[in-house]
Design an enzyme around this catalytic site. Structure first.
Site, PDB file in Angstrom:
ATOM      1  N   GLU A 287      30.458  40.689  45.781  1.00 51.91           N
ATOM      2  CA  GLU A 287      30.718  41.998  46.708  1.00 51.91           C
ATOM      3  C   GLU A 287      29.917  42.721  46.796  1.00 51.91           C
ATOM      4  O   GLU A 287      29.569  43.781  47.599  1.00 51.91           O
ATOM      5  CB  GLU A 287      32.120  42.141  47.212  1.00 51.91           C
ATOM      6  CG  GLU A 287      32.810  40.803  47.755  1.00 51.91           C
ATOM      7  CD  GLU A 287      34.135  41.105  48.216  1.00 51.91           C
ATOM      8  OE1 GLU A 287      34.837  42.121  47.678  1.00 51.91           O
ATOM      9  OE2 GLU A 287      34.983  40.123  48.651  1.00 51.91           O
ATOM     10  N   HIS A 308      27.897  17.479  32.717  1.00 49.03           N
ATOM     11  CA  HIS A 308      27.487  16.126  33.009  1.00 49.03           C
ATOM     12  C   HIS A 308      27.413  16.038  34.712  1.00 49.03           C
ATOM     13  O   HIS A 308      27.971  14.535  35.400  1.00 49.03           O
ATOM     14  CB  HIS A 308      29.104  15.395  32.710  1.00 49.03           C
ATOM     15  CG  HIS A 308      28.228  15.290  30.814  1.00 49.03           C
ATOM     16  ND1 HIS A 308      28.529  14.486  30.343  1.00 49.03           N
ATOM     17  CD2 HIS A 308      29.272  16.528  30.116  1.00 49.03           C
ATOM     18  CE1 HIS A 308      28.755  14.502  29.358  1.00 49.03           C
ATOM     19  NE2 HIS A 308      29.158  15.680  29.460  1.00 49.03           N
ATOM     20  N   LYS A 422      35.971  37.972  60.095  1.00 48.32           N
ATOM     21  CA  LYS A 422      37.473  38.145  60.485  1.00 48.32           C
ATOM     22  C   LYS A 422      37.337  38.301  61.985  1.00 48.32           C
ATOM     23  O   LYS A 422      38.201  37.578  62.564  1.00 48.32           O
ATOM     24  CB  LYS A 422      37.364  39.643  58.990  1.00 48.32           C
ATOM     25  CG  LYS A 422      38.178  38.735  58.221  1.00 48.32           C
ATOM     26  CD  LYS A 422      38.374  41.052  57.459  1.00 48.32           C
ATOM     27  CE  LYS A 422      39.110  40.281  56.102  1.00 48.32           C
ATOM     28  NZ  LYS A 422      39.200  41.345  55.550  1.00 48.32           N
TER      29      LYS A 422
HETATM   30  O1  PA5 Z   1      37.176  43.434  47.258  1.00 49.31           O
HETATM   31  C1  PA5 Z   1      37.690  44.060  48.174  1.00 49.31           C
HETATM   32  O2  PA5 Z   1      37.698  44.671  48.663  1.00 49.31           O
HETATM   33  C2  PA5 Z   1      38.211  42.237  49.144  1.00 49.31           C
HETATM   34  O3  PA5 Z   1      38.113  40.851  48.165  1.00 49.31           O
HETATM   35  C3  PA5 Z   1      40.182  42.667  48.763  1.00 49.31           C
HETATM   36  O4  PA5 Z   1      39.894  42.428  47.121  1.00 49.31           O
HETATM   37  C4  PA5 Z   1      40.504  41.853  49.398  1.00 49.31           C
HETATM   38  O5  PA5 Z   1      39.785  40.918  51.466  1.00 49.31           O
HETATM   39  C5  PA5 Z   1      41.821  41.667  49.929  1.00 49.31           C
HETATM   40  O6  PA5 Z   1      42.281  42.527  50.424  1.00 49.31           O
HETATM   41  P1  PA5 Z   1      43.402  43.139  50.496  1.00 49.31           P
HETATM   42  O7  PA5 Z   1      43.864  43.929  48.918  1.00 49.31           O
HETATM   43  O8  PA5 Z   1      43.515  45.352  51.558  1.00 49.31           O
HETATM   44  O9  PA5 Z   1      44.502  42.871  51.248  1.00 49.31           O
END
Ligand code: PA5
Length: 434
Positions: A287, A308, A422
């Site tokens: 990310e 393996h 989303k």
């Molecule tokens: O790193 C990030 O921002 C995402 O992976 C969020 O942690 C994840 O989408 C969960 O979001 P939230 O804590 O708002 O539910």
């Protein structure tokens, strides 16, 4: 305390020119990060979390965990992505491998996870397991509006209220969310749940050392003070630009390898307990760096298991990969291979050896084969798998990630790409406004 050991000697010569050329850029990147002058600088709260976390907060988290441990046989942590992976990584690394097959003991609840998928069977089976059981919920969402945890929490809250009664359920639910905004904040305030705040300036994937990770880890009975102590030591070790700074060196080397055509980094472990640590690491780097058409693809394997299955590709496939091995110097237990008079399986030549001795030779043999095959090998050794080492490792990778992202020329602290699916999903589900 012994710090983690970064060994780059079997990787650096694969990209010597690039590595030399990136020296100044690595200093620039760490300086930008420390001075808070780079892109995404409103998300740097994680940088000094280990040293700035007040003892009163740690004590309150431990007290909440104690209350849940005393009153529950199961604690379900509801969250996804950065609100799930850090806790899962640490709890999985520190647990007995077969913990799930033992019945819960008084004051030693099982920590379970929900809201990290939309599996109908998963949720139905979880609720079946919890029927008639004493359980509590730690619901974690920074935005407070994420679909997966919202679904899981709605189901589990209903179940808990039906089983324990609304008043008792209130004391068995803890919400970790934004200080002011989001549906979870509103609900927690209305219902009167105990809450913890996720700081505004800490993004999900950098939040494991906030209550997001600390409470579920404490609920599993692990020592969060030691985890923070390890992270604090690594915060000190990686503070200043220097060729001795392991986070700076790792960031510099992986960028050099990337420039030399190594587009995939495989995080390798030789201890199955690190499986979810790799999942956490993949989110952190994926990310943070995968944007603007750039970024090393973070992958992971568990060795020797995956030798393996994936061993052939790594040894002989397209030469676009490098590997970073997390090596645990000493296992917690001692276990030896027994002698057998008939030796039908032909392994008496290793009888009486510790199993880890065989594992370490597998590790060394694999490294030699992969390096010969053109796979640069970075080794990160930790003394043992415990809270302190994991705290060090977490902070090390976070710091290196910030430096590496700046070297790559991206904003490591946003994730615009995760919204795309989303929007489509909401439109398909006819969510109002989409
Ligand atoms: O790193 C990030 O921002 C995402 O992976 C969020 O942690 C994840 O989408 C969960 O979001 P939230 O804590 O708002 O539910």
């Amino acid at each position: 305390m012994k710090t983690i050991d970064l060994n780059i000697q079997d990787a650096v010569y694969f990209a010597e020119k690039e590595y030399e050329a990136l020296k100044d850029k690595s200093v620039e990147a760490i300086t930008t990060l420390e001075e808070g002058t780079g892109a995404g600088n409103d998300f740097l709260g994680w940088l000094d979390l280990p040293s700035k976390t007040p003892e009163t907060l740690v004590d309150r988290i431990n007290a909440t965990a104690e209350r849940l441990r005393e009153n529950c046989d199961y604690v379900v942590c509801v969250g996804i992505g950065g609100s799930y992976l850090g806790a899962k990584a640490v709890n999985f690394a520190l647990a007995d491998s077969f913990a799930d097959f033992y019945a819960p003991k008084p004051k030693e609840p099982k920590v379970l996870y929900a809201g990290q998928n939309i599996g109908e069977d998963y949720l139905a089976e979880l609720q079946k397991l919890l029927e008639g059981k004493k359980f509590g919920i730690v619901v974690i969402s920074k935005s407070g509006t994420t679909t997966e945890p919202a679904i899981a929490f709605r189901l589990l809250k209903n179940q808990l209220e039906q089983q324990a009664g609304k008043d008792a359920a209130k004391d068995l639910i803890v919400a970790i969310t934004d200080e002011k905004k989001g549906a979870l904040r509103t609900m927690a305030d209305q219902e009167g749940y105990e809450t913890y705040i996720i700081p505004d300036n800490v993004g999900g994937r950098f939040s494991v050392l906030t209550p997001v990770g600390l409470l579920p880890i404490a609920c599993a009975g692990h020592d969060i003070k030691k985890l923070l102590a390890g992270a604090q030591d690594m915060e000190r070790t990686t503070l200043h630009p220097s060729p001795e700074n392991p986070a700076q060196e790792y960031a510099r080397l992986r960028n050099a390898l990337y420039q030399s055509g190594k587009k995939i980094e495989i995080l390798v472990n030789f201890d199955p307990k690190l499986h979810y640590f790799s999942e956490w690491w993949k989110q952190l780097y994926g990310e943070s760096e995968g944007k603007d058409g750039k970024g090393i693809f973070p992958a992971s394997v568990d060795f020797t298991t995956d030798l393996h299955s994936m061993g052939q590709w790594i040894q002989d496939g397209e030469r676009t990969i490098f590997e970073t091995v997390i090596s645990v110097k000493k296992p917690a237990l001692t276990h030896r291979i027994p002698m057998n008079a008939s030796d039908l399986d032909g392994i008496n030549y290793i009888a009486d050896k510790r199993i880890d001795e065989v594992n370490k030779m597998a590790e060394l043999g694999t490294k030699m084969a992969h390096v010969d095959g053109g796979v640069p090998n970075i080794k990160i050794e930790i003394p043992s798998l415990d809270e302190y080492s994991l705290g060090q490792l977490i902070y090390f990778f976070e710091k290196a990630c910030g430096i590496s992202g700046y070297m790559l020329g991206v904003n490591p602290f946003n994730q615009p790409g995760v919204e795309a699916y989303k929007k489509n999903m909401f439109k398909l589900l006819k969510k109002p406004g989409y």
